[in-house]
Scaffold this motif. Structure first.
Motif, short mmCIF file in Angstrom:
data_model
loop_
_atom_site.label_atom_id
_atom_site.label_comp_id
_atom_site.label_asym_id
_atom_site.label_seq_id
_atom_site.Cartn_x
_atom_site.Cartn_y
_atom_site.Cartn_z
N THR A 240 0.83 -1.21 0.00
CA THR A 240 0.00 0.00 0.00
C THR A 240 0.86 1.26 0.00
O THR A 240 1.81 1.36 0.77
N GLY A 241 0.52 2.20 -0.86
CA GLY A 241 1.22 3.48 -0.90
C GLY A 241 2.46 3.47 -1.78
O GLY A 241 3.12 4.50 -1.91
N ALA A 242 2.79 2.34 -2.38
CA ALA A 242 4.01 2.25 -3.19
C ALA A 242 3.94 3.21 -4.38
O ALA A 242 4.86 3.99 -4.63
N GLY A 243 2.84 3.16 -5.13
CA GLY A 243 2.66 4.08 -6.25
C GLY A 243 3.49 3.73 -7.46
O GLY A 243 4.24 2.74 -7.46
N GLU A 248 8.17 1.85 -11.94
CA GLU A 248 9.26 2.46 -12.72
C GLU A 248 10.61 1.86 -12.30
O GLU A 248 11.45 1.54 -13.16
N PHE A 249 10.78 1.70 -11.01
CA PHE A 249 12.03 1.15 -10.47
C PHE A 249 12.24 -0.29 -10.97
O PHE A 249 13.32 -0.66 -11.41
N ALA A 250 11.16 -1.09 -10.90
CA ALA A 250 11.27 -2.49 -11.32
C ALA A 250 11.61 -2.58 -12.80
O ALA A 250 12.44 -3.39 -13.23
N ARG A 251 10.96 -1.72 -13.58
CA ARG A 251 11.21 -1.75 -15.02
C ARG A 251 12.64 -1.31 -15.33
O ARG A 251 13.33 -1.93 -16.14
N ALA A 252 13.09 -0.25 -14.67
CA ALA A 252 14.45 0.24 -14.93
C ALA A 252 15.50 -0.81 -14.57
O ALA A 252 16.52 -0.93 -15.24
N GLY A 253 15.25 -1.59 -13.50
CA GLY A 253 16.22 -2.59 -13.07
C GLY A 253 16.00 -3.95 -13.70
O GLY A 253 16.78 -4.87 -13.47
N GLY A 254 14.90 -4.10 -14.46
CA GLY A 254 14.59 -5.38 -15.08
C GLY A 254 14.24 -6.46 -14.07
O GLY A 254 14.53 -7.64 -14.28
N TRP A 255 13.59 -6.06 -12.98
CA TRP A 255 13.27 -7.02 -11.92
C TRP A 255 11.76 -7.30 -11.87
O TRP A 255 10.95 -6.41 -12.17
N PRO A 256 11.38 -8.49 -11.44
CA PRO A 256 9.96 -8.79 -11.29
C PRO A 256 9.31 -7.90 -10.23
O PRO A 256 9.92 -7.60 -9.20
N LEU A 257 8.06 -7.49 -10.50
CA LEU A 257 7.33 -6.57 -9.63
C LEU A 257 6.18 -7.31 -8.96
O LEU A 257 5.21 -7.68 -9.61
N LEU A 258 6.33 -7.55 -7.66
CA LEU A 258 5.32 -8.29 -6.90
C LEU A 258 4.44 -7.25 -6.20
O LEU A 258 4.75 -6.79 -5.11
N ALA A 259 3.37 -6.82 -6.90
CA ALA A 259 2.60 -5.65 -6.46
C ALA A 259 1.24 -6.06 -5.93
O ALA A 259 0.45 -6.67 -6.65
N GLU A 260 0.96 -5.66 -4.70
CA GLU A 260 -0.35 -5.92 -4.12
C GLU A 260 -1.42 -5.13 -4.88
O GLU A 260 -1.14 -4.10 -5.49
N VAL A 261 -2.66 -5.59 -4.73
CA VAL A 261 -3.76 -5.01 -5.51
C VAL A 261 -4.00 -3.55 -5.14
O VAL A 261 -4.44 -2.75 -5.98
N CYS A 262 -3.67 -3.15 -3.91
CA CYS A 262 -3.90 -1.77 -3.49
C CYS A 262 -2.60 -0.97 -3.43
O CYS A 262 -2.51 0.02 -2.71
N SER A 263 -1.59 -1.38 -4.20
CA SER A 263 -0.28 -0.74 -4.12
C SER A 263 -0.15 0.49 -5.00
O SER A 263 0.79 1.27 -4.84
N GLY A 264 -1.05 0.65 -5.96
CA GLY A 264 -0.88 1.72 -6.94
C GLY A 264 0.22 1.42 -7.94
O GLY A 264 0.65 2.29 -8.70
N VAL A 292 13.55 -5.47 -2.80
CA VAL A 292 13.45 -4.01 -2.62
C VAL A 292 11.97 -3.71 -2.41
O VAL A 292 11.14 -4.03 -3.26
N VAL A 293 11.65 -3.15 -1.25
CA VAL A 293 10.25 -2.99 -0.86
C VAL A 293 9.83 -1.52 -0.94
O VAL A 293 10.50 -0.65 -0.37
N LYS A 434 -3.88 0.03 -14.68
CA LYS A 434 -3.47 1.26 -14.01
C LYS A 434 -4.70 2.01 -13.53
O LYS A 434 -5.19 2.92 -14.18
N ILE A 435 -5.22 1.57 -12.39
CA ILE A 435 -6.41 2.22 -11.82
C ILE A 435 -6.12 2.59 -10.37
O ILE A 435 -5.18 2.09 -9.76
N SER A 436 -6.96 3.48 -9.84
CA SER A 436 -6.75 3.97 -8.48
C SER A 436 -7.45 3.04 -7.48
O SER A 436 -8.66 2.87 -7.51
#
Ligand SMILES: Cc1ncc(C[n+]2csc(CCOP(=O)(O)OP(=O)(O)O)c2C)c(N)n1
Ligand SMILES: [Mg+2]
Length: 578
Positions: A240-243, A248-264, A292-293, A434-436
């Motif tokens: 939550t609150g990651a946004g 952007e960080f995950a894409r720039a580093g080429g790393w998998p993005l484990l994003a919660e549903v309410c993370s933004g 990286v959290v 990409k929804i709020s």
């Protein structure tokens, strides 16, 4: 002899100076509950509303008022004021104050109080208000009753500035709730007439808004910007609150993005929606060497378990806040911002780097596709088949509900989840979009959820189009709705929230059926003290509060209700089997 102020009531003069300054500082929403001791503040608020300087939201119940303010602040990004009277009224703000404290939301409480001579002598409606919220407030000031001294307007103005500063975390980088405990003496108010010129000072709206959102990096304990080098097998976690920064960080580093549903941050090419299952897989989760959290992960056990594991190095990134996510107290680095360095960018392009990312992303897609196939309707190209018809008429399941709500939400909409099962079902299965999305994950309470969603809906409706033209959908369990049922009480004459409450009604708290104890304890005991069955009539409750109501007993009902929601506030009841 005290100086005589403009109105004849020092309480009113003080309130004019204080609230006028808040408006100059960019406050736009005020939530107010009625009471005699707070009348000067309340009547000045009514004036400010009349001349178009604030949006005033009047709510009977201070508990709901607090959460309404929280929702307004979350969506608007501005501090919201809460005005209430003395006594238990103040204590009713406590749940929202705690949630705001743990999620870093700026809200400023103006709690009216008796003057010092009436405290500690069993005066009516008088308790120890300053400090009531303990460590949860960034600033708490017990302001003595104004008596008409010439310095009082200036004192009120500096009070507003200090409060706004502290609530927004301008200097501290630690936004959160602030309490101004304001003593008032008789005469508790006098008539007042405001003109826009009187209160619109030099600091205009745009200017103050820009200042409020300006990040100032402090070089204390956390690193201002941490550069992440290439090498270790890395995953990016977004809570939550990651946004979008996390994506952007995950894409720039080429790393998998484990994003919660309410993370933004649940979108983009690196997204791993099925992260919970994959963290348990030995060839993926088992091989993670670095995490990286961003934001505050709360929805899974797997994420904290991985971070607490030997051999995993963790970097936690948070632009604001003073308490750090630190499972097992094993986090190595805390930073205000992070970026991959040149070696990381280079490593992303190597076969190893691409294999690591590709394996996470593809495995997640396969799992999601298998899950979607289980819930999908068999389609034929020769019109509606019997099977298809049966599927459309079948009762709604939780995965079906999560999928349908996600599918019907668009970037100009807002989605809010209550605590409990449905957010977890959605978290396990919905793809990138990409929804709020918001959920009160500071303390994950089931309280105040309706009020929070109303705040988000109302604030979302005020900005420029097209972002202000959408619908807010709240997905909650039945107990979560009933806990905050009083927040359905809207005030005649105020703007109506375009809010659709979708309540998955399984007759109680079915999240507890998943506890280990449910397998060993007596079923009746589990029912009685955990599941806590309810049989409230939601249709009648909706009618009593003037909300429109619909029942979605089948998938076709659900799809129809979601794609053409009622224009105003509405409740959609979806029966779910326990
Ligand atoms: C204020 C508060 N009280 C109690 C809890 C504990 N709690 C968590 S989930 C839950 C039950 C929720 O039931 P419901 O909303 O029907 O969702 P379901 O589990 O059935 O999906 C309770 C009581 C809490 N999180 N917050
Ligand atoms: Mg339930």
């Amino acid at each position: 002899m005290p100086d005589i102020g403009a109105s004849g009531s020092p309480a009113t003069d003080f309130s004019v100076s204080l609230l006028g300054e808040f408006v100059r500082l960019g406050v736009r929403d005020v939530v107010l509950s009625p009471g005699a001791r707070s009348q000067a503040l309340a009547l000045v608020c009514a004036e400010l509303e009349r001349i178009g300087q604030i949006r005033l939201h009047v709510r009977l119940d201070e508990r709901g008022a607090g959460f309404l303010a929280l929702g307004l602040a979350v969506e608007s990004g501005r501090p919201t004021l809460v005005v209430c009277t003395s006594g238990t009224a103040v204590a009713n703000l406590h749940p929202a104050v705690l949630e705001a404290h743990h999620s870093g939301v700026a809200m400023i409480l103006l709690t009216a109080d008796r003057p010092s001579e009436l405290r500690g002598i069993r005066s009516n409606q008088t308790t120890l208000q300053p400090g009531l919220f303990g460590v949860a407030t960034r600033l708490c000031i017990d302001e003595p009753a104004p008596h008409g001294a010439g310095a009082e307007p200036g004192a009120a103005i500096s009070l507003a500035r200090r409060a706004t500063d502290a609530a927004t975390g301008l200097r501290s980088l630690d936004p959160g709730p602030v309490q101004l405990n304001l003593a008032f003496r008789e005469p508790l108010s006098a008539p007042v007439t405001l003109t826009p010129e009187l209160i619109s000072g030099p600091a205009g709206l745009a200017e103050s808004a820009a200042v409020l959102s300006e990040p100032i990096l402090s070089a204390d304990r956390p690193e201002p910007v941490f550069l992440v080098a290439g090498g270790p097998r890395t995953v990016v976690i977004a809570g939550t609150g990651a946004g979008p920064e996390a994506e952007e960080f995950a894409r720039a580093g080429g790393w998998p993005l484990l994003a919660e549903v309410c993370s933004g941050a649940r979108f983009g090419p690196n997204l791993v929606s099925a992260y919970r299952e994959l963290l348990l897989a030995s060839d993926l989760g088992g091989r993670v060497e670095r995490a990286v959290v961003f934001g505050h992960p709360t929805l899974s056990r797997e994420v904290p378990a991985m971070i607490a594991r030997e051999g995993v190095e963790t970097i936690v990134v948070a632009p604001t806040g003073s308490e750090w996510f630190n499972p097992g107290r094993r986090v190595r680095v805390f930073a205000r911002a992070a970026a991959p360095d040149a070696t990381a960018v280079e490593a992303a392009g190597t076969p190893d780097g691409r294999e690591w990312l590709g394996r996470w992303v593809m495995s997640s897609r396969h799992l999601l596709a298998a899950g979607a196939a289980r819930e999908s309707i068999p389609m034929s190209d020769r019109g509606i088949t019997r099977e298809e018809l049966a599927a459309m008429r079948a009762p709604v399941t939780r995965p079906m509900l999560a999928d349908a709500v996600w599918r019907s939400s668009w970037p100009h909409d807002r989605l809010v989840f209550g605590a409990s099962r449905l957010i977890r079902v959605a978290d396990r299965r919905v793809p990138g979009k990409k929804i709020s999305v918001h959920s009160n994950r500071g303390l994950a309470g089931i309280d105040g959820t309706v009020a929070t969603a109303i705040g988000i809906a109302l604030a979302s409706q005020t900005g420029p189009a097209p972002q202000s033209t959408g619908v807010t959908r709240l997905v909650v369990g039945d107990l979560t709705l009933l806990h905050d049922i009083g927040s359905l009480l809207l005030t005649p004459g105020e703007a109506l929230p375009r809010l659709q409450i979708i309540v998955g009604n399984d007759g109680g708290g079915t999240i507890f059926d998943g506890l280990e104890v449910a397998a060993s304890a007596r079923a009746e005991a589990i029912n009685r003290v955990l599941f806590t069955p309810q049989q409230a009539d939601l249709a009648n409750l909706a009618a009593a509060y003037g909300w429109s109501y619909g029942l979605a007993a089948s998938r076709s009902d659900l799809e129809r209700a979601l794609t053409s929601p009622h224009a105003g506030p509405s409740i959609l009841e979806v029966p779910l089997v326990r």
